[in-house]
Scaffold this active site. Structure first.
Site, short mmCIF file in Angstrom:
data_model
loop_
_atom_site.label_atom_id
_atom_site.label_comp_id
_atom_site.label_asym_id
_atom_site.label_seq_id
_atom_site.Cartn_x
_atom_site.Cartn_y
_atom_site.Cartn_z
N CYS A 175 3.74 1.40 2.37
CA CYS A 175 4.89 0.63 1.88
C CYS A 175 5.71 1.47 0.90
O CYS A 175 6.95 1.40 0.90
CB CYS A 175 4.42 -0.65 1.20
SG CYS A 175 3.71 -1.87 2.31
N ASP A 232 4.87 19.69 -29.55
CA ASP A 232 5.56 18.49 -30.05
C ASP A 232 7.04 18.68 -30.33
O ASP A 232 7.79 17.72 -30.37
CB ASP A 232 4.89 18.01 -31.34
CG ASP A 232 5.30 18.84 -32.55
OD1 ASP A 232 5.21 20.08 -32.47
OD2 ASP A 232 5.74 18.25 -33.55
N ASP A 287 0.51 24.48 -29.50
CA ASP A 287 1.47 24.84 -30.54
C ASP A 287 0.77 24.60 -31.88
O ASP A 287 -0.18 23.82 -31.95
CB ASP A 287 2.72 23.97 -30.41
CG ASP A 287 3.64 24.11 -31.60
OD1 ASP A 287 4.00 25.25 -31.93
OD2 ASP A 287 3.98 23.08 -32.20
N CYS A 321 0.82 -1.21 0.00
CA CYS A 321 0.00 0.00 0.00
C CYS A 321 0.85 1.25 0.00
O CYS A 321 2.07 1.21 -0.14
CB CYS A 321 -0.93 0.00 1.20
SG CYS A 321 0.01 0.06 2.72
N ASP A 372 9.38 23.40 -28.23
CA ASP A 372 8.25 23.43 -27.30
C ASP A 372 8.62 22.89 -25.92
O ASP A 372 7.84 23.01 -24.98
CB ASP A 372 7.07 22.61 -27.84
CG ASP A 372 6.46 23.23 -29.08
OD1 ASP A 372 6.37 24.47 -29.13
OD2 ASP A 372 6.09 22.48 -29.99
#
Length: 754
Positions: free
Chosen positions: A51, A629, A449, A48, A633
């Site tokens: 942990c 991309d 963009d 969990c 950028d």
């Protein structure tokens, strides 16, 4: 379904044989930077959020370790460390923290031992609990003293094996934590189970009217049922990735330089080797087609239904299905860095994020362990002081101990995040950081963009006034350049003339000599000049000259990305502001903005200009999603509140983005925002359920109105309710992605996942 608390890690590590040597660790690691190695460890006892905190706290301080992250779904710890010097004592540190570990291997067979263990333990607990409950109903109905005592004895006979067999799931975890000086939430569960069992055996031997065997076995059953459901849910979230991995071949036919063909395991195939891919086979490794042509089914990689034609020079990815034709592929990446491996790592990385809500839930769960014990002790002391009845006081303390376990709080956030990561993957979107999901749900402005994002970055010639007899020369000259506009001109003519003295002026154009003629292609003011021209200009195309004589011009237009208008409309309908930032000239930017319905746009921006605009929006209180991309950028992607990049983006762009989408359609952007908003809503609901549960039940338990059985049922049902609420996450399978046609470029493997 335990919630482990943060605990101290021993500073000294006792020597022990059997740990991997420095050489073994280095061989099992892979290079992730100039001076960094990454080691993957399997930690099967991690359960969990607590942990995660304990394991990361044990590994991070080690000398040479740069970062350590635990993926809870796969129970895999990823450690990055400096290759200079000895390997860090990873296994010793985990052992000191109470966790056994081993080197993770891709060759390990897919097993589900944990699931089988949980199912068996749950079945045994369910058998005992339901039979004991039948006996309890008779006792509650007013059975005589002899019958009641007999049923208590029969209940004890059933309960003791259930506790010993099914309860060991909690006992072993609690003992491991106790040995290392930690206190996880299996500790109060184990204490509550053992105290309730001991008190029930005591009352049965003394023929007292009450026994709580039903509470003990019901608590174990419901906890195990919840933990099994948790395990199933996490496994289900990774089904798509695991299914892709299982469909991959174990090896491939390798063609040696002398033409001899041999079969090798994928792990032994190195870059630059050539592999044969027959019709009907999946491409085993990322590479470039060396010979042959075929249609490939890329749906499992891109999510698109249309087949993709490939020929010599085409990039292909591991997982694509060769539909027809034989291919010979030159491998470009080893199996550990293939597209399939990269996607798996991105899916796992989604759980690594330490988002605000998750950090809050983890801190609350870790603080609860001492709080629960203190509250139970307070209840015992208070009732002893008030009544002097140790039996009654111990019963109340056991009820408080059981009912206040914050398992639901520990599950509230990760369950919603796991389901959100699965839904994103179904839409072809990889989440690199769990915190990115939370930030995505907060955005109010989406910034795009233009080139390569809103458009495909693949201009086409829309108007040509160059005489036909000169097109071959223009195409031959343009073929020597990698500029997108030059590639468009190069596509106008087949065959290539010899070009000599080729020269390219960035931002201006290209020139070269073909035969005795000197051709120039580029900005009008430059191609007509004999010297250098400025980089300014408002021309919207390229001009061709021969020996300084004007021949004609080319006009270009970029192609909008699929679903671009639909995505923009969807974002605006959701109440989000949409803006476009571009380094291109104002004319093409304004035309694209008008075509897509974007009112706010800025043109002629350098990378720093995009960052400045994002910072301006942030100062105005806007939370931005940047979608870009290119290499230019990357600063903007890092500066935004959250960011996305397409799968075919530049490597550095994908590395800077929080999410990566693989299809060419832009509906991935509003889809991702919708999924993030749903995840946030479910997280809020889960946290509210967990907190409301504890606020309501603690006073009732302290006042003595809750029996151990009621406490067991209430606590278990609260955890199951949180998991069930996360399972309500709506599926995206009913939605379709527009076919992108056979010309769709293949997304390259995600370097950012390495």
């Amino acid at each position: 379904m335990s919630c482990c608390a943060f605990g101290a890690v021993a500073a000294e590590y006792a020597p022990r044989s059997g740990w991997p040597s420095d050489q073994e660790i280095r061989l099992a690691s892979r290079t992730v930077g100039e001076d960094l190695l990454q080691t993957d460890l399997s930690v099967p006892s991690a359960h969990c959020g607590g942990c995660i905190a304990a394991i990361e706290a044990a590994l991070t301080p080690l000398e040479g370790v740069v970062s350590a992250r635990l993926n809870l779904t796969t129970r895999r710890a990823t450690v990055k460390w400096r290759k200079a010097g000895k390997a860090p004592p990873l296994f010793q540190a985990l052992a000191a923290a109470g966790y056994d570990a081993s080197l993770f291997s891709l060759d390990e067979p897919e097993t589900n031992q944990e699931m089988r263990r949980l199912v068996r333990a749950t079945a045994v607990a369910g058998f005992g609990a339901f039979n004991i409950m039948l006996f309890s109903v008779s006792v509650w109905s007013g059975a005589g003293e002899g019958t009641r005592h007999l049923f208590h004895i029969l209940s004890a006979v059933l309960a003791v094996p259930v506790v010993l067999y099914s309860g060991r799931v909690f006992f072993l975890s609690a003992w491991s934590a106790a040995k290392s000086g930690r206190a996880n939430m299996d500790v109060p569960i184990s204490v509550g189970i053992l105290f309730a069992l001991a008190l029930s055996l005591h009352d049965t031997l003394r023929n007292n009217p009450h026994a709580y065997f039903d509470a003990v076995t019901s608590l174990i059953f419901f906890l195990l049922a919840g933990r099994t459901l948790d395990h199933m849910m996490r496994s289900k979230a990774r089904t798509a990735v695991l299914g892709l991995a299982r469909m991959m071949p174990r090896g491939a036919a390798v063609v040696a330089p002398d033409g001899e063909v041999s079969y090798k395991p994928l792990q032994e195939i190195a870059p630059q080797e050539r592999v044969l891919v027959a019709p009907g086979e999946r491409i085993p490794l990322d590479g470039v087609v060396a010979s042959g042509s075929a249609d490939v089914d890329a749906a499992i990689v891109t999510g698109e239904a249309a087949s993709l034609p490939v020929k010599p020079g085409s990039s292909v990815l591991a997982g694509m299905l060769n539909l027809d034709g034989s291919l010979e592929v030159t491998v470009t990446r080893p199996v550990a860095d293939s597209f399939v491996a990269s996607i798996a790592r991105l899916m796992e990385a989604a759980e690594h994020g330490r988002a605000k809500y998750r950090r809050l839930a983890d801190r609350a769960a870790s603080a609860y362990s001492p709080f629960v014990h203190a509250l139970a002790m307070l209840a015992f002391v208070g009732w002893m002081t008030a009544t002097g009845d140790w039996h009654r006081s111990l019963t109340v303390a056991i009820s408080v101990l059981i009912i206040t376990c914050p398992c639901a709080l520990g599950l509230a956030v990760p369950m919603a995040q796991v389901m959100a990561a699965r839904r994103l993957f179904e839409r072809g979107i990889a989440l690199k950081d769990g915190s990115g999901l939370e930030r995505l749900a907060e955005v109010d402005t989406v910034v795009f963009d233009k080139t390569g994002t809103l458009t495909l970055g693949d201009p086409r010639v829309t108007d040509c006034s160059v005489p036909h007899e000169h097109l071959a020369a223009a195409a031959a000259l343009a073929a020597r350049s990698r500029h997108p506009a030059a590639r468009a001109v190069a596509a106008l003519a087949e065959g290539r003339l010899d070009v000599e003295e080729f020269r390219e002026q960035p931002g201006l154009g290209i020139e070269g000599r073909i035969g005795s003629n000197v051709y120039r292609l580029g900005k009008a003011e430059w191609v007509r000049s004999q010297g250098e021209a400025s980089h300014s200009g408002t021309d919207q195309g390229s001009t061709l000259t021969c020996n300084g004589e004007f021949l004609g011009s080319f006009s270009f237009s970029d192609t909008p990305r699929l679903q671009a208008r639909q995505a923009v409309n969807g974002l605006r309908a959701a109440g989000l502001e949409v803006e476009m930032l571009s380094g291109d000239r104002r004319e093409p930017v304004s035309r694209m903005a008008a075509a897509l319905g974007i009112a706010a746009f800025r043109s002629g921006l350098l990378p720093q200009g995009k960052v400045t605009r994002l910072e301006e929006l942030a100062r105005n209180g806007r939370r931005t999603l940047m979608v870009g991309d290119g290499l230019n950028d990357a600063p903007a992607l890092s500066a935004a509140h959250v960011s996305m990049a397409p799968g075919n983006a530049a490597d550095i762009g994908r590395a800077a983005a929080d999410l990566v989408f693989f299809g060419r359609g832009l509906m991935a952007v509003p889809d991702a925002i919708a999924i993030a908003a749903t995840a946030r809503r479910l997280v809020h609901q889960n946290l509210a359920l967990a907190i409301a549960y504890n606020v309501l039940v603690i006073p009732v338990a302290l006042l003595g109105y809750v029996t151990p059985l009621m406490a067991a049922v209430a606590m278990s049902l609260s955890s199951i309710l949180v998991v069930a609420n996360a399972l309500r996450f709506p599926s995206m399978r009913g939605r379709t992605v527009a076919s992108e046609g056979p010309g769709a470029p293949v997304p390259i493997a995600l370097e950012a996942a390495r």
